[in-house]
Design an enzyme around this catalytic site. Structure first.
Site, PDB file in Angstrom:
ATOM      1  N   GLY A  99       0.820  -1.211   0.000  1.00 23.97           N
ATOM      2  CA  GLY A  99       0.000   0.000   0.000  1.00 23.97           C
ATOM      3  C   GLY A  99       0.847   1.251   0.000  1.00 23.97           C
ATOM      4  N   TYR A 138     -15.959  -4.591   5.556  1.00 20.68           N
ATOM      5  CA  TYR A 138     -14.637  -4.004   5.811  1.00 20.68           C
ATOM      6  C   TYR A 138     -14.238  -4.222   7.277  1.00 20.68           C
ATOM      7  CZ  TYR A 138     -11.035  -0.601   6.775  1.00 20.68           C
ATOM      8  OH  TYR A 138      -9.865  -0.010   7.197  1.00 20.68           O
ATOM      9  N   ALA A 195     -25.603  -0.007   7.320  1.00 20.93           N
ATOM     10  CA  ALA A 195     -25.356  -0.075   8.768  1.00 20.93           C
ATOM     11  C   ALA A 195     -24.262   0.945   9.062  1.00 20.93           C
ATOM     12  CB  ALA A 195     -24.913  -1.465   9.182  1.00 20.93           C
ATOM     13  N   SER A 239      -8.133  -1.296  12.416  1.00 17.55           N
ATOM     14  CA  SER A 239      -8.969  -0.094  12.262  1.00 17.55           C
ATOM     15  C   SER A 239      -9.972   0.048  13.391  1.00 17.55           C
ATOM     16  CB  SER A 239      -9.719  -0.195  10.936  1.00 17.55           C
ATOM     17  OG  SER A 239     -10.788   0.711  10.903  1.00 17.55           O
ATOM     18  N   GLU A 275     -12.832   0.801  12.879  1.00 13.96           N
ATOM     19  CA  GLU A 275     -14.085   0.226  12.359  1.00 13.96           C
ATOM     20  C   GLU A 275     -14.377  -1.131  12.998  1.00 13.96           C
ATOM     21  OE1 GLU A 275     -16.633   0.862   9.802  1.00 13.96           O
ATOM     22  OE2 GLU A 275     -16.068   2.869  10.446  1.00 13.96           O
TER      23      GLU A 275
HETATM   24  O1  G4F Z   1     -14.695   9.156   5.399  1.00  8.90           O
HETATM   25  P1  G4F Z   1     -15.431   7.889   5.543  1.00  8.90           P
HETATM   26  O2  G4F Z   1     -15.790   7.171   4.290  1.00  8.90           O
HETATM   27  O3  G4F Z   1     -14.552   6.999   6.521  1.00  8.90           O
HETATM   28  P2  G4F Z   1     -14.905   5.750   7.459  1.00  8.90           P
HETATM   29  O4  G4F Z   1     -16.055   4.992   6.927  1.00  8.90           O
HETATM   30  O5  G4F Z   1     -15.029   6.266   8.855  1.00  8.90           O
HETATM   31  O6  G4F Z   1     -13.607   4.851   7.309  1.00  8.90           O
HETATM   32  C1  G4F Z   1     -12.292   5.406   7.354  1.00  8.90           C
HETATM   33  O7  G4F Z   1     -11.780   5.332   8.669  1.00  8.90           O
HETATM   34  C2  G4F Z   1     -11.585   4.001   9.173  1.00  8.90           C
HETATM   35  C3  G4F Z   1     -11.004   4.120  10.567  1.00  8.90           C
HETATM   36  O8  G4F Z   1     -12.019   4.400  11.470  1.00  8.90           O
HETATM   37  C4  G4F Z   1     -10.665   3.231   8.253  1.00  8.90           C
HETATM   38  F1  G4F Z   1     -10.485   1.982   8.744  1.00  8.90           F
HETATM   39  C5  G4F Z   1     -11.265   3.186   6.862  1.00  8.90           C
HETATM   40  O9  G4F Z   1     -10.386   2.510   5.972  1.00  8.90           O
HETATM   41  C6  G4F Z   1     -11.440   4.622   6.378  1.00  8.90           C
HETATM   42  O10 G4F Z   1     -10.173   5.218   6.285  1.00  8.90           O
HETATM   43  O11 G4F Z   1     -16.807   8.130   6.338  1.00  8.90           O
HETATM   44  C7  G4F Z   1     -16.819   8.798   7.581  1.00  8.90           C
HETATM   45  C8  G4F Z   1     -18.269   9.060   7.990  1.00  8.90           C
HETATM   46  C9  G4F Z   1     -19.175   7.837   7.897  1.00  8.90           C
HETATM   47  O12 G4F Z   1     -19.973   7.774   9.032  1.00  8.90           O
HETATM   48  C10 G4F Z   1     -20.049   8.100   6.679  1.00  8.90           C
HETATM   49  O13 G4F Z   1     -21.347   7.512   6.725  1.00  8.90           O
HETATM   50  O14 G4F Z   1     -18.828  10.019   7.086  1.00  8.90           O
HETATM   51  C11 G4F Z   1     -20.135   9.614   6.748  1.00  8.90           C
HETATM   52  N1  G4F Z   1     -20.512  10.249   5.476  1.00  8.90           N
HETATM   53  C12 G4F Z   1     -21.546  11.121   5.318  1.00  8.90           C
HETATM   54  N2  G4F Z   1     -21.617  11.493   4.031  1.00  8.90           N
HETATM   55  C13 G4F Z   1     -19.929  10.047   4.288  1.00  8.90           C
HETATM   56  C14 G4F Z   1     -20.631  10.842   3.369  1.00  8.90           C
HETATM   57  N3  G4F Z   1     -18.854   9.299   3.923  1.00  8.90           N
HETATM   58  C15 G4F Z   1     -18.487   9.333   2.621  1.00  8.90           C
HETATM   59  N4  G4F Z   1     -17.400   8.611   2.250  1.00  8.90           N
HETATM   60  N5  G4F Z   1     -19.140  10.085   1.676  1.00  8.90           N
HETATM   61  C16 G4F Z   1     -20.218  10.861   1.998  1.00  8.90           C
HETATM   62  O15 G4F Z   1     -20.810  11.527   1.157  1.00  8.90           O
END
Ligand code: G4F
Length: 370
Positions: A39, A182, A313, A158, A160
């Protein structure tokens, strides 16, 4: 392939110059440690490479063949480092390819960062997420056990894994309850890593890292999606920002701080697992508020709710307790929430202004559906 790289007959990629002598000059020659990063083209891989090179390591990276075929896009985070890296083409799905690289490189330290890391995508394709993430980690561990058993192994676990959290903040003893393929794949990788440590005596450690961001974050993640849209809106290139769940809270830190913790974990006398987090949580809405305020705009005028970005979820709250990392590693975060958001917004503004000035169009590098 960039001019400073060439592909050898055995599939390895190396700088066109004689890099071994370059490295020996750079490192001082003796007692040079060798690190291998999976990575390496990602956000964390790029910061970790910088850190290890600065410490005098020889840094090798595993990349997918597609990255070699499209280096302008896929290697842009490490482009500035390419003359000092040695890249090997291999696939996480292929034990044989990883085995060969490990046998040849014989690293002192291996940082396994590669994964399908976008949680949303894991709902669209659970199978490939589980295959890549679980088998990839298993292949790496099995290959190290077979050909480089003294190599110290870091697994990118993570927050997560905590998913539907049992308590807040979470620490190394908090029970897991993953909410996506994931998260499940990371629990499996974490348990595999622990099992190789306990059963076979490998120096294998896991970092339970909370969300870590930077200007190098992929555009599919919410923080970069927000800051890139804020910059576009400020420059009149977009007028709306569609988002999903605004109430989700995350413990957001800076990726540069977090790769330091990875390295520190492999310098300990004994392998162990560590939570790495800032101890402060903010909602997606708060992130958007701060990002828009950086360019004197009000988020409420631009953010709109879009059902496509809600997850089947959700993980509602992640907040980490990194006191063990502080106590045992001496690790502390250096970048606060506002500072992080400002850096990301500023960087996206500069990138777009720069692209505009050079009349190169405003296409986002590494763009994926988000
Ligand atoms: O930025 P996210 O996609 O990150 P997420 O799902 O927290 O995962 C990241 O962090 C993890 C560590 O805790 C890592 F393991 C993983 O690989 C990655 O780096 O989403 C963050 C939050 C979520 O709750 C999501 O539902 O933002 C919310 N969200 C709201 N609107 C959104 C959006 N996420 C994304 N990607 N896009 C949206 O439009």
């Amino acid at each position: 392939m960039p001019g400073n790289l060439r592909r050898r007959s055995d599939g390895l990629v190396e700088p066109a110059a004689n890099r071994q002598s370059e490295l020996d000059v750079y490192d001082g020659g003796s007692n040079v440690k060798t690190a291998l990063i999976t990575g390496i083209t990602g956000q964390d891989g790029s910061y970790l490479s910088e850190l290890l090179l600065a410490k005098g390591y020889r840094v090798h990276g595993i990349v997918r063949r597609v990255a070699l075929e499209d280096p302008d896009h896929r290697m842009q985070r490490i482009r500035h480092l390419l003359p000092r890296l040695e890249l090997h083409s291999a696939s996480l799905e292929s034990f044989a390819s990883l085995f060969q690289v490990l046998a040849r490189v014989q690293p002192d330290e291996c940082y396994h960062l590669a994964a399908q890391s976008f949680v949303s995508y894991s709902f669209e394709d659970e199978f490939s997420t589980l295959n890549t993430n679980i088998n990839g980690t298993h292949h790496m561990l099995a290959a190290i056990k077979a050909v480089a058993p003294k190599c110290r192994f870091y697994f990118a676990a993570s927050s997560e894994m905590f998913g539907k959290v049992r308590e807040a903040p979470q620490n190394e003893l908090t029970a897991f309850h993953p909410r996506s393929a994931y998260g499940i794949s990371k629990v499996a990788g974490f348990e595999l890593t622990r099992n190789y440590r306990e059963a076979y005596g490998l120096f294998a450690a896991s970092g339970i890292l909370y969300n870590h961001e930077s200007p190098r974050r992929g555009f599919e993640f919410v923080t970069r999606k927000i800051t890139s849209h804020v910059a576009k809106i400020r420059l009149g290139l977009a007028d709306k920002l569609p988002l999903g769940n605004l109430d989700a809270k995350r413990d957001w830190g800076h990726a540069r701080d977090y790769v330091r913790a990875m390295w520190q974990m492999l310098q300990q006398d004994q392998p162990d697992d560590f939570v790495v987090a800032t101890g402060h949580a903010a909602s997606v809405q708060e992130f958007a508020e701060v990002a828009f305020s950086c360019v004197n705009l009000d988020w409420r005028d631009y953010v709109e709710s879009d059902p496509r970005f809600f997850r089947p979820a959700e993980v509602q709250l992640l907040l980490g307790d990194a006191r063990k990392a502080s106590r045992r590693l001496g690790w502390e975060p250096t970048c606060g929430f506002h500072e992080l958001v400002e850096e990301m917004v500023r960087s996206d503004l500069e990138r777009l202004e720069d692209a505009g000035e050079r009349s190169e169009g405003l296409a986002e590098p590494m763009t994926v559906p988000n």
